[in-house]
Motif scaffolding. Structure first.
Motif, PDB file in Angstrom:
ATOM      1  N   ARG A 290       6.586   5.804  -6.365  1.00 34.82           N
ATOM      2  CA  ARG A 290       6.869   5.523  -7.777  1.00 34.82           C
ATOM      3  C   ARG A 290       6.448   4.095  -8.083  1.00 34.82           C
ATOM      4  NH1 ARG A 290      11.345   3.654 -11.220  1.00 34.82           N
ATOM      5  NH2 ARG A 290      11.158   4.773 -13.197  1.00 34.82           N
ATOM      6  N   LEU A 291       5.799   3.918  -9.222  1.00 35.38           N
ATOM      7  CA  LEU A 291       5.356   2.616  -9.680  1.00 35.38           C
ATOM      8  C   LEU A 291       6.008   2.309 -11.016  1.00 35.38           C
ATOM      9  CD1 LEU A 291       1.540   3.168  -9.085  1.00 35.38           C
ATOM     10  CD2 LEU A 291       3.195   2.212  -7.488  1.00 35.38           C
ATOM     11  N   VAL A 292       6.306   1.041 -11.247  1.00 32.75           N
ATOM     12  CA  VAL A 292       6.832   0.585 -12.532  1.00 32.75           C
ATOM     13  C   VAL A 292       6.140  -0.721 -12.899  1.00 32.75           C
ATOM     14  CG1 VAL A 292       9.097   1.682 -12.344  1.00 32.75           C
ATOM     15  CG2 VAL A 292       8.772  -0.598 -11.466  1.00 32.75           C
ATOM     16  N   VAL A 293       6.208  -1.077 -14.170  1.00 29.10           N
ATOM     17  CA  VAL A 293       5.636  -2.340 -14.635  1.00 29.10           C
ATOM     18  C   VAL A 293       6.763  -3.355 -14.781  1.00 29.10           C
ATOM     19  CG1 VAL A 293       4.428  -3.485 -16.517  1.00 29.10           C
ATOM     20  CG2 VAL A 293       3.750  -1.196 -15.822  1.00 29.10           C
ATOM     21  N   VAL A 294       6.583  -4.500 -14.129  1.00 25.74           N
ATOM     22  CA  VAL A 294       7.530  -5.605 -14.223  1.00 25.74           C
ATOM     23  C   VAL A 294       6.743  -6.838 -14.649  1.00 25.74           C
ATOM     24  CG1 VAL A 294       9.160  -7.072 -12.971  1.00 25.74           C
ATOM     25  CG2 VAL A 294       8.999  -4.644 -12.419  1.00 25.74           C
ATOM     26  N   GLU A 295       6.972  -7.295 -15.863  1.00 26.83           N
ATOM     27  CA  GLU A 295       6.311  -8.470 -16.426  1.00 26.83           C
ATOM     28  C   GLU A 295       4.788  -8.378 -16.332  1.00 26.83           C
ATOM     29  OE1 GLU A 295       8.018 -11.925 -14.614  1.00 26.83           O
ATOM     30  OE2 GLU A 295      10.029 -11.418 -15.300  1.00 26.83           O
ATOM     31  N   GLY A 296       4.229  -7.241 -16.709  1.00 26.05           N
ATOM     32  CA  GLY A 296       2.782  -7.061 -16.747  1.00 26.05           C
ATOM     33  C   GLY A 296       2.131  -6.768 -15.415  1.00 26.05           C
ATOM     34  N   GLU A 297       2.924  -6.574 -14.389  1.00 24.50           N
ATOM     35  CA  GLU A 297       2.398  -6.300 -13.050  1.00 24.50           C
ATOM     36  C   GLU A 297       2.957  -4.973 -12.554  1.00 24.50           C
ATOM     37  OE1 GLU A 297       1.956  -8.551  -8.767  1.00 24.50           O
ATOM     38  OE2 GLU A 297       3.428  -9.269 -10.190  1.00 24.50           O
ATOM     39  N   ILE A 298       2.092  -4.158 -11.966  1.00 23.27           N
ATOM     40  CA  ILE A 298       2.526  -2.878 -11.398  1.00 23.27           C
ATOM     41  C   ILE A 298       3.084  -3.136 -10.009  1.00 23.27           C
ATOM     42  CG2 ILE A 298       1.831  -0.565 -10.700  1.00 23.27           C
ATOM     43  CD1 ILE A 298      -0.457  -0.785 -12.710  1.00 23.27           C
ATOM     44  N   VAL A 299       4.325  -2.727  -9.801  1.00 20.46           N
ATOM     45  CA  VAL A 299       4.969  -2.930  -8.503  1.00 20.46           C
ATOM     46  C   VAL A 299       5.475  -1.593  -7.969  1.00 20.46           C
ATOM     47  CG1 VAL A 299       5.653  -5.317  -8.967  1.00 20.46           C
ATOM     48  CG2 VAL A 299       7.192  -3.480  -9.562  1.00 20.46           C
ATOM     49  N   PRO A 300       5.487  -1.440  -6.649  1.00 24.31           N
ATOM     50  CA  PRO A 300       6.033  -0.209  -6.066  1.00 24.31           C
ATOM     51  C   PRO A 300       7.553  -0.202  -6.169  1.00 24.31           C
ATOM     52  CG  PRO A 300       5.249  -1.680  -4.337  1.00 24.31           C
ATOM     53  CD  PRO A 300       4.909  -2.319  -5.648  1.00 24.31           C
ATOM     54  N   ASP A 301       8.103   0.951  -6.430  1.00 21.34           N
ATOM     55  CA  ASP A 301       9.555   1.131  -6.528  1.00 21.34           C
ATOM     56  C   ASP A 301       9.973   2.063  -5.384  1.00 21.34           C
ATOM     57  OD1 ASP A 301      12.178   1.382  -7.270  1.00 21.34           O
ATOM     58  OD2 ASP A 301      11.794   2.536  -9.077  1.00 21.34           O
ATOM     59  N   GLN A 302      10.187   1.477  -4.219  1.00 19.61           N
ATOM     60  CA  GLN A 302      10.473   2.251  -3.015  1.00 19.61           C
ATOM     61  C   GLN A 302      11.732   3.097  -3.138  1.00 19.61           C
ATOM     62  OE1 GLN A 302       8.369   2.403  -0.567  1.00 19.61           O
ATOM     63  NE2 GLN A 302       7.060   0.663  -0.988  1.00 19.61           N
ATOM     64  N   ARG A 303      12.769   2.563  -3.780  1.00 18.96           N
ATOM     65  CA  ARG A 303      14.040   3.275  -3.889  1.00 18.96           C
ATOM     66  C   ARG A 303      14.138   4.141  -5.136  1.00 18.96           C
ATOM     67  NH1 ARG A 303      18.850  -0.429  -1.609  1.00 18.96           N
ATOM     68  NH2 ARG A 303      17.801  -1.131   0.278  1.00 18.96           N
TER      69      ARG A 303
ATOM     70  N   LEU B 205       0.602  -4.395  -5.836  1.00 17.59           N
ATOM     71  CA  LEU B 205       0.562  -3.002  -5.407  1.00 17.59           C
ATOM     72  C   LEU B 205      -0.514  -2.787  -4.352  1.00 17.59           C
ATOM     73  CD1 LEU B 205       1.419  -0.070  -5.648  1.00 17.59           C
ATOM     74  CD2 LEU B 205      -0.129   0.143  -7.592  1.00 17.59           C
ATOM     75  N   ARG B 206      -1.691  -3.366  -4.572  1.00 16.29           N
ATOM     76  CA  ARG B 206      -2.785  -3.230  -3.609  1.00 16.29           C
ATOM     77  C   ARG B 206      -2.386  -3.814  -2.251  1.00 16.29           C
ATOM     78  NH1 ARG B 206      -7.739  -1.801  -4.156  1.00 16.29           N
ATOM     79  NH2 ARG B 206      -7.784  -2.006  -6.406  1.00 16.29           N
ATOM     80  N   ALA B 207      -1.745  -4.977  -2.256  1.00 14.61           N
ATOM     81  CA  ALA B 207      -1.303  -5.610  -1.005  1.00 14.61           C
ATOM     82  C   ALA B 207      -0.254  -4.747  -0.313  1.00 14.61           C
ATOM     83  CB  ALA B 207      -0.750  -6.997  -1.293  1.00 14.61           C
ATOM     84  N   SER B 208       0.647  -4.179  -1.084  1.00 12.53           N
ATOM     85  CA  SER B 208       1.685  -3.330  -0.520  1.00 12.53           C
ATOM     86  C   SER B 208       1.082  -2.073   0.123  1.00 12.53           C
ATOM     87  CB  SER B 208       2.668  -2.929  -1.612  1.00 12.53           C
ATOM     88  OG  SER B 208       3.631  -2.044  -1.112  1.00 12.53           O
ATOM     89  N   LEU B 209       0.127  -1.459  -0.574  1.00 11.57           N
ATOM     90  CA  LEU B 209      -0.500  -0.251  -0.038  1.00 11.57           C
ATOM     91  C   LEU B 209      -1.383  -0.560   1.171  1.00 11.57           C
ATOM     92  CD1 LEU B 209      -1.452   1.819  -3.202  1.00 11.57           C
ATOM     93  CD2 LEU B 209       0.372   2.236  -1.568  1.00 11.57           C
ATOM     94  N   ALA B 210      -1.984  -1.719   1.195  1.00 13.56           N
ATOM     95  CA  ALA B 210      -2.807  -2.095   2.355  1.00 13.56           C
ATOM     96  C   ALA B 210      -1.946  -2.165   3.610  1.00 13.56           C
ATOM     97  CB  ALA B 210      -3.509  -3.419   2.097  1.00 13.56           C
ATOM     98  N   GLY B 211      -0.697  -2.583   3.458  1.00 12.22           N
ATOM     99  CA  GLY B 211       0.212  -2.632   4.584  1.00 12.22           C
ATOM    100  C   GLY B 211       0.750  -1.271   4.978  1.00 12.22           C
ATOM    101  N   LEU B 212       0.861  -0.339   4.002  1.00 11.34           N
ATOM    102  CA  LEU B 212       1.396   0.980   4.255  1.00 11.34           C
ATOM    103  C   LEU B 212       0.346   2.002   4.647  1.00 11.34           C
ATOM    104  CD1 LEU B 212       3.800   1.423   1.200  1.00 11.34           C
ATOM    105  CD2 LEU B 212       4.451   1.013   3.558  1.00 11.34           C
ATOM    106  N   ASP B 213      -0.886   1.791   4.215  1.00  4.70           N
ATOM    107  CA  ASP B 213      -1.945   2.786   4.348  1.00  4.70           C
ATOM    108  C   ASP B 213      -2.247   3.104   5.807  1.00  4.70           C
ATOM    109  OD1 ASP B 213      -3.746   4.594   3.412  1.00  4.70           O
ATOM    110  OD2 ASP B 213      -5.213   3.130   2.742  1.00  4.70           O
ATOM    111  N   VAL B 214      -2.349   4.393   6.101  1.00  2.96           N
ATOM    112  CA  VAL B 214      -2.635   4.838   7.461  1.00  2.96           C
ATOM    113  C   VAL B 214      -3.932   5.622   7.528  1.00  2.96           C
ATOM    114  CG1 VAL B 214      -0.267   4.843   8.251  1.00  2.96           C
ATOM    115  CG2 VAL B 214      -1.162   6.861   7.135  1.00  2.96           C
TER     116      VAL B 214
END
Length: 78
Positions: free
Chosen positions: A14-27, A68-77
């Motif tokens: 799930r993704l949400v927008v926080v202050e103009g930036e797309i961030v992952p919403d893990q919970r 988001l890109r940085a987060s997915l780069a760490g999660l991507d398998v």
């Protein structure tokens, strides 16, 4: 959204927008309109190419996906 492959909600990020930036919403608890993608860089890139984020979040203009890109780069398998 990105690859348009349907799957169960538990396999999507799930993704949400926080202050103009797309961030992952893990919970899945952040406020705001959410959008779902597979947790893979390929799916994110397809969504960006299709300009799907402004439509999904119902906002005008581009959104920052660096976090988001940085987060997915760490999660991507892939």
């Amino acid at each position: 959204m990105g690859c348009r492959v349907r799957t169960v909600k538990s396999e999507l990020l799930r993704l949400v927008v926080v202050e103009g930036e797309i961030v992952p919403d893990q919970r899945g608890r952040l406020q705001g309109r959410g959008a779902y993608v597979h947790p893979a860089l390929g799916c994110l890139e397809l969504a960006e190419r299709r300009r799907a984020f402004p439509r999904s979040f119902r906002v005008a203009g581009p959104l920052d996906v660096a976090c988001l890109r940085a987060s997915l780069a760490g999660l991507d398998v892939e």
